[in-house]
Motif scaffolding. Structure first.
Motif, PDB file in Angstrom:
ATOM      1  N   PRO A 177     -20.420 -21.687 -44.248  1.00  0.00           N
ATOM      2  CA  PRO A 177     -20.362 -22.080 -45.609  1.00  0.00           C
ATOM      3  C   PRO A 177     -19.130 -21.957 -45.937  1.00  0.00           C
ATOM      4  N   HIS A 178     -18.929 -22.418 -47.558  1.00  0.00           N
ATOM      5  CA  HIS A 178     -17.782 -22.478 -48.116  1.00  0.00           C
ATOM      6  C   HIS A 178     -17.252 -20.812 -48.410  1.00  0.00           C
ATOM      7  N   ALA A 179     -18.497 -20.177 -48.748  1.00  0.00           N
ATOM      8  CA  ALA A 179     -18.280 -18.909 -49.236  1.00  0.00           C
ATOM      9  C   ALA A 179     -17.482 -18.043 -48.121  1.00  0.00           C
ATOM     10  N   PHE A 180     -17.797 -18.392 -46.940  1.00  0.00           N
ATOM     11  CA  PHE A 180     -17.321 -17.717 -45.661  1.00  0.00           C
ATOM     12  C   PHE A 180     -15.821 -17.935 -45.609  1.00  0.00           C
ATOM     13  N   SER A 181     -15.271 -19.320 -45.941  1.00  0.00           N
ATOM     14  CA  SER A 181     -13.906 -19.631 -45.645  1.00  0.00           C
ATOM     15  C   SER A 181     -13.040 -19.067 -46.975  1.00  0.00           C
ATOM     16  N   ILE A 182     -13.844 -18.828 -48.218  1.00  0.00           N
ATOM     17  CA  ILE A 182     -13.206 -18.460 -49.332  1.00  0.00           C
ATOM     18  C   ILE A 182     -12.918 -16.857 -49.080  1.00  0.00           C
ATOM     19  N   GLU A 183     -13.898 -16.135 -48.854  1.00  0.00           N
ATOM     20  CA  GLU A 183     -13.621 -14.614 -48.323  1.00  0.00           C
ATOM     21  C   GLU A 183     -12.689 -14.257 -47.395  1.00  0.00           C
ATOM     22  N   LEU A 184     -12.966 -15.185 -46.283  1.00  0.00           N
ATOM     23  CA  LEU A 184     -11.873 -15.045 -44.826  1.00  0.00           C
ATOM     24  C   LEU A 184     -10.528 -15.222 -45.616  1.00  0.00           C
ATOM     25  N   MET A 185     -10.424 -16.276 -46.660  1.00  0.00           N
ATOM     26  CA  MET A 185      -9.070 -16.543 -47.000  1.00  0.00           C
ATOM     27  C   MET A 185      -8.225 -15.345 -47.934  1.00  0.00           C
ATOM     28  N   GLU A 186      -9.324 -14.729 -48.868  1.00  0.00           N
ATOM     29  CA  GLU A 186      -8.918 -13.623 -49.469  1.00  0.00           C
ATOM     30  C   GLU A 186      -8.527 -12.246 -48.637  1.00  0.00           C
ATOM     31  N   SER A 187      -9.009 -12.161 -47.456  1.00  0.00           N
ATOM     32  CA  SER A 187      -8.497 -11.260 -46.518  1.00  0.00           C
ATOM     33  C   SER A 187      -7.099 -11.587 -45.864  1.00  0.00           C
ATOM     34  N   LEU A 188      -7.094 -12.806 -45.617  1.00  0.00           N
ATOM     35  CA  LEU A 188      -5.615 -13.111 -44.967  1.00  0.00           C
ATOM     36  C   LEU A 188      -4.565 -13.057 -46.033  1.00  0.00           C
ATOM     37  N   VAL A 189      -4.742 -13.465 -47.056  1.00  0.00           N
ATOM     38  CA  VAL A 189      -4.124 -13.297 -48.222  1.00  0.00           C
ATOM     39  C   VAL A 189      -3.441 -11.885 -48.570  1.00  0.00           C
ATOM     40  N   GLU A 190      -4.596 -11.090 -48.529  1.00  0.00           N
ATOM     41  CA  GLU A 190      -4.240  -9.528 -48.750  1.00  0.00           C
ATOM     42  C   GLU A 190      -3.410  -8.998 -47.589  1.00  0.00           C
ATOM     43  N   ILE A 191      -3.803  -9.567 -46.508  1.00  0.00           N
ATOM     44  CA  ILE A 191      -3.005  -9.149 -45.213  1.00  0.00           C
ATOM     45  C   ILE A 191      -1.573  -9.349 -45.456  1.00  0.00           C
ATOM     46  N   ARG A 192      -1.488 -10.628 -45.653  1.00  0.00           N
ATOM     47  CA  ARG A 192      -0.336 -11.409 -45.703  1.00  0.00           C
ATOM     48  C   ARG A 192       0.620 -10.718 -46.874  1.00  0.00           C
ATOM     49  N   ARG A 193      -0.127 -10.448 -48.015  1.00  0.00           N
ATOM     50  CA  ARG A 193       0.789  -9.423 -49.031  1.00  0.00           C
ATOM     51  C   ARG A 193       1.243  -8.297 -48.600  1.00  0.00           C
ATOM     52  N   GLN A 194       0.418  -7.477 -47.584  1.00  0.00           N
ATOM     53  CA  GLN A 194       0.515  -5.977 -47.429  1.00  0.00           C
ATOM     54  C   GLN A 194       1.768  -6.302 -46.178  1.00  0.00           C
ATOM     55  N   ILE A 195       1.969  -7.421 -45.250  1.00  0.00           N
ATOM     56  CA  ILE A 195       2.844  -7.265 -44.228  1.00  0.00           C
ATOM     57  C   ILE A 195       4.250  -8.013 -44.920  1.00  0.00           C
ATOM     58  N   GLY A 196       4.241  -8.614 -46.079  1.00  0.00           N
ATOM     59  CA  GLY A 196       5.496  -9.194 -46.853  1.00  0.00           C
ATOM     60  C   GLY A 196       5.677 -10.483 -46.287  1.00  0.00           C
ATOM     61  N   VAL A 197       4.798 -11.481 -45.933  1.00  0.00           N
ATOM     62  CA  VAL A 197       5.046 -12.767 -45.597  1.00  0.00           C
ATOM     63  C   VAL A 197       4.715 -13.641 -46.741  1.00  0.00           C
ATOM     64  N   VAL A 198       5.806 -14.458 -47.501  1.00  0.00           N
ATOM     65  CA  VAL A 198       5.554 -15.276 -48.364  1.00  0.00           C
ATOM     66  C   VAL A 198       5.991 -16.577 -48.092  1.00  0.00           C
ATOM     67  N   TYR A 199       5.106 -17.704 -48.453  1.00  0.00           N
ATOM     68  CA  TYR A 199       5.113 -19.098 -48.204  1.00  0.00           C
ATOM     69  C   TYR A 199       5.742 -19.594 -49.442  1.00  0.00           C
ATOM     70  N   PRO A 200       6.384 -20.823 -49.295  1.00  0.00           N
ATOM     71  CA  PRO A 200       6.757 -21.736 -50.410  1.00  0.00           C
ATOM     72  C   PRO A 200       5.396 -22.198 -50.963  1.00  0.00           C
ATOM     73  N   GLY A 201       5.336 -22.006 -52.487  1.00  0.00           N
ATOM     74  CA  GLY A 201       4.262 -22.524 -53.229  1.00  0.00           C
ATOM     75  C   GLY A 201       3.361 -21.282 -53.495  1.00  0.00           C
ATOM     76  N   ASP A 202       3.657 -20.173 -53.000  1.00  0.00           N
ATOM     77  CA  ASP A 202       2.725 -18.997 -53.258  1.00  0.00           C
ATOM     78  C   ASP A 202       2.825 -18.731 -54.804  1.00  0.00           C
ATOM     79  N   GLU A 203       3.770 -19.033 -55.598  1.00  0.00           N
ATOM     80  CA  GLU A 203       3.795 -18.714 -56.868  1.00  0.00           C
ATOM     81  C   GLU A 203       3.016 -19.509 -57.737  1.00  0.00           C
ATOM     82  N   LYS A 204       2.618 -20.648 -57.098  1.00  0.00           N
ATOM     83  CA  LYS A 204       1.854 -21.659 -57.983  1.00  0.00           C
ATOM     84  C   LYS A 204       0.420 -21.206 -58.079  1.00  0.00           C
TER      85      LYS A 204
END
Length: 268
Positions: free
Chosen positions: A241-268
């Motif tokens: 379901p959509h909720a699973f993908s939203i929660e998974l993306m929340e974890s991905l974004v947090e991991i990416r924040r911790q390791i320092g990967v920044v993508y173009p458009g992150d500020e949007k």
């Protein structure tokens, strides 16, 4: 998108384009199966799923492993209590990729890096088995382009369970998953996200080998599920379901924040 004979569109463009391409298809009135990672940020996923619901169209993240017989059987064994309470999940995914800054895997503009490309698989299996983590600790090794070559994740859950997950483009890893339980363990053989075999290790008995089905490369199960959902008029999958993908993306974004990967458009 304008072809009336097209029933559903499979978005398989680079990660950086998933959000815009999915919105294009939905606004054209087409159901969508969009490759993982679903988008770059959580807000994008929320917009994608909200638009699908608004238009009454099916939308699902293409995590094909969710529909693979081996993963379904793994979930059934764990939920049956045969290995007891899950204590720890260990999973990895790695292959040696040619370092070419112009290619998708190492291109920051195309949202490259091991986490979004293959680290998602270990994160997915841990989420499927244990839910949303209470705590995430992540470290990574970045390339000169600013994306992760290696990503190591440690997760803690409300149940007391933990997970150790790893992804890399620098070496070929076992690409297996071991689920440690209070009454035994379940080993998902390589490559765990598409395997044809499991091994069950009861606490006080001989190991049991379990064969699982796989049609072709294994993608057919996902395609069949999407077709079934569309026939039923669903806007989201009951299995993913959509909720699973939203929660998974929340974890991905947090991991990416911790390791320092920044993508173009992150500020949007």
């Amino acid at each position: 998108m304008a072809d009336p004979k097209v029933d559903v569109i499979y978005v398989a463009s680079p990660h950086s384009e998933h959000y815009e391409h999915t919105l294009l298809c939905l606004n054209a009135g087409k159901p969508v199966l969009c490759e993982k990672a679903f988008a770059l940020q959580t807000q994008q996923v929320r917009e994608m799923t909200a638009l699908a619901k608004e238009k009454g169209l099916f939308l699902m993240e293409a995590i094909w492993s969710r529909f693979h017989p081996a993963i379904l059987q793994t979930l059934e064994i764990v939920q049956s209590g045969q290995i007891g309470e899950v204590v720890h999940v260990q999973a990895d995914f790695g292959f040696k990729a040619e370092y070419d800054v112009t290619k998708r895997l190492f291109n920051r503009d195309l949202a490259g890096g091991s986490l979004y490309d293959i680290g998602l698989y270990p994160l997915f299996i841990s989420k499927l088995l244990l839910g949303v983590p209470d705590e995430i600790k992540a470290v990574g090794t970045l390339t000169e382009t600013g994306v992760d070559m290696n990503c190591s994740m440690a997760l803690r859950y409300a149940s007391g369970a933990t997970a150790s997950l790893f992804s890399t483009f620098a070496a070929k890893t076992d690409t297996t998953c071991t689920i440690y339980g209070s009454k035994g363990q379940l080993f998902i053989q390589s490559r765990f996200h598409e395997t044809t075999g499991l091994t069950f290790y009861p606490e006080e008995a001989m190991p049991q080998s379990i064969s699982t089905e796989r049609k072709g490369w294994g993608y057919a199960y996902e395609a069949e599920h999407v077709q079934d959902c569309i026939r039923q008029g669903l806007t989201e999958s009951p299995l993913l379901p959509h909720a699973f993908s939203i929660e998974l993306m929340e974890s991905l974004v947090e991991i990416r924040r911790q390791i320092g990967v920044v993508y173009p458009g992150d500020e949007k």
